[in-house]
Scaffold this active site. Structure first.
Site, mmCIF file in Angstrom:
data_model
loop_
_atom_site.group_PDB
_atom_site.id
_atom_site.type_symbol
_atom_site.label_atom_id
_atom_site.label_comp_id
_atom_site.label_asym_id
_atom_site.label_seq_id
_atom_site.Cartn_x
_atom_site.Cartn_y
_atom_site.Cartn_z
ATOM 1 N N ASP A 12 0.861 -1.182 0.000
ATOM 2 C CA ASP A 12 0.000 0.000 0.000
ATOM 3 C C ASP A 12 0.896 1.231 0.000
ATOM 4 O OD1 ASP A 12 -2.421 1.580 0.341
ATOM 5 O OD2 ASP A 12 -1.756 1.911 2.395
ATOM 6 N N SER A 13 0.290 2.379 -0.232
ATOM 7 C CA SER A 13 1.050 3.625 -0.172
ATOM 8 C C SER A 13 1.522 3.924 1.255
ATOM 9 C CB SER A 13 0.191 4.772 -0.686
ATOM 10 O OG SER A 13 -1.005 4.854 0.065
ATOM 11 N N CYS A 75 -3.864 -1.020 -2.280
ATOM 12 C CA CYS A 75 -4.093 0.415 -2.435
ATOM 13 C C CYS A 75 -4.932 0.624 -3.685
ATOM 14 C CB CYS A 75 -2.746 1.105 -2.584
ATOM 15 S SG CYS A 75 -2.821 2.856 -2.997
ATOM 16 N N GLU A 155 -5.425 9.797 9.052
ATOM 17 C CA GLU A 155 -4.034 9.738 9.509
ATOM 18 C C GLU A 155 -3.798 10.542 10.781
ATOM 19 O OE1 GLU A 155 -0.916 9.537 6.918
ATOM 20 O OE2 GLU A 155 -1.917 7.900 5.895
ATOM 21 N N CYS A 185 -11.086 3.676 -1.174
ATOM 22 C CA CYS A 185 -9.801 4.138 -0.649
ATOM 23 C C CYS A 185 -9.572 3.405 0.659
ATOM 24 C CB CYS A 185 -9.835 5.640 -0.414
ATOM 25 S SG CYS A 185 -8.366 6.268 0.401
ATOM 26 N N HIS A 187 -8.224 4.089 3.379
ATOM 27 C CA HIS A 187 -8.380 4.768 4.661
ATOM 28 C C HIS A 187 -9.842 4.857 5.114
ATOM 29 C CE1 HIS A 187 -4.298 5.970 3.942
ATOM 30 N NE2 HIS A 187 -4.246 6.727 5.011
HETATM 31 N N1 DGL Z 1 -3.979 3.859 -0.178
HETATM 32 C C1 DGL Z 1 -4.586 4.918 -0.941
HETATM 33 C C2 DGL Z 1 -5.777 4.370 -1.714
HETATM 34 O O1 DGL Z 1 -6.375 3.375 -1.368
HETATM 35 C C3 DGL Z 1 -5.025 6.076 -0.086
HETATM 36 C C4 DGL Z 1 -3.904 6.865 0.503
HETATM 37 C C5 DGL Z 1 -3.068 7.563 -0.502
HETATM 38 O O2 DGL Z 1 -3.547 8.504 -1.163
HETATM 39 O O3 DGL Z 1 -1.910 7.178 -0.642
HETATM 40 O O4 DGL Z 1 -6.139 4.953 -2.716
#
Ligand code: DGL
Length: 271
Positions: A12-13, A75, A155, A185, A187
């Site tokens: 993931d990011s 992600c 976050e 997303c 989050h």
């Molecule tokens: N993990 C990213 C997503 O699911 C969200 C967080 C980011 O923008 O890096 O799109």
């Protein structure tokens, strides 16, 4: 070497993908995982598709070097930018993203086929959810909404206070008669309680985590790839700030991670 006993790679990011890992661990309790969070370069959701694709390829390469038997792109933004490329280039292991399972979950949950996507800017711009839903069902009406502030709120751990409530109310004002919202997303599932409280009952909220875990389980079964090891483990890798990752992870994973299970890696060595 028994490939069945290799771990499943998840990237993931940053931290958000822990909501997906949580579902994977729940569905596949015997499997081991290596979770890689690109905390040095988060967020992906406001970066261009070209950049996100480049980052995603690097993340996948790091995990493949660790010997994995399957790859989960946890992600949404990275899934939209890189899934086809990674599926083609990593042909010897199954690669799954979160968009297809999320789209499928929405189609199953929606009665009216009026579906709203809440996601990052880059995910919305890619139209990946629109296209995937469109391929799977006829006549769906899909609206996409970039909800970038929710990433920042999550976050900060602000998942159920006045500010979070106002931001969510703001994004909910974009809706026009949809009966299903896809949390596109990683989050956003942390806002589930607040969303449930603010939305009429007839509006279903779906996320990809559970559907992705079910899809992975099916794949492992089909390819006879279940582990034969008696015990499982999860290792965490991050590209920056082990401390911050450890501190914030309970919001997304639901439980603490021991600092000794998190390693810092230098992405520059892998590019
Ligand atoms: N993990 C990213 C997503 O699911 C969200 C967080 C980011 O923008 O890096 O799109």
């Amino acid at each position: 070497l028994d490939k069945n006993n290799f771990a499943i790679g998840v990237f993931d990011s940053g931290m958000g993908g822990l909501t997906v890992l949580k579902a994977l661990q729940h569905e596949l309790p015997n499997e081991s995982f290596i979770y890689l969070g690109d905390t040095a370069r988060l967020p992906y959701g406001t970066k261009s598709r070209v950049t996100v694709k480049k980052y995603a390829i690097q993340m996948a390469r790091i995990l493949v070097e660790k010997q994995i038997k399957a790859l989960v792109i946890a992600c949404n933004t990275a899934s939209t930018a890189a899934i086809s490329y990674l599926q083609q280039t990593l042909a010897d292991i199954p690669v799954i993203g979160v968009v297809e399972p999320g789209a499928q979950a929405a189609i199953s949950a929606s009665k009216t086929k009026r579906i709203a996507i809440f996601a990052t800017q880059t995910t919305i711009a890619s139209r990946a959810y629109h296209d995937t839903i469109g391929q799977k069902t006829n006549g769906a009406h899909v609206s996409g909404h970039a909800c970038s502030l929710l990433v920042a709120l999550a976050e900060e751990g602000m998942i159920d206070n006045l500010i979070a409530r106002q931001v969510i109310q703001h994004y909910l004002s974009y809706l026009s008669n949809e009966d299903c919202i896809v949390l596109g997303c990683t989050h956003f599932p942390v806002f589930n309680p607040l969303l449930k409280a603010l939305l009429p009952k007839k509006v279903k909220v779906v996320d990809s985590a559970k559907a992705t875990a079910a899809m992975l389980k099916k794949l492992l079964q089909e390819q006879a790839l279940f582990t034969r090891k008696p015990s499982s483990s999860t290792q965490f890798l991050v590209t920056d700030s082990v401390d911050r990752f450890q501190r914030l992870s309970p919001i997304f994973l639901g439980n603490e991670i021991a600092i000794s299970d998190i390693d810092l890696i230098d992405v520059a060595h892998h590019s």
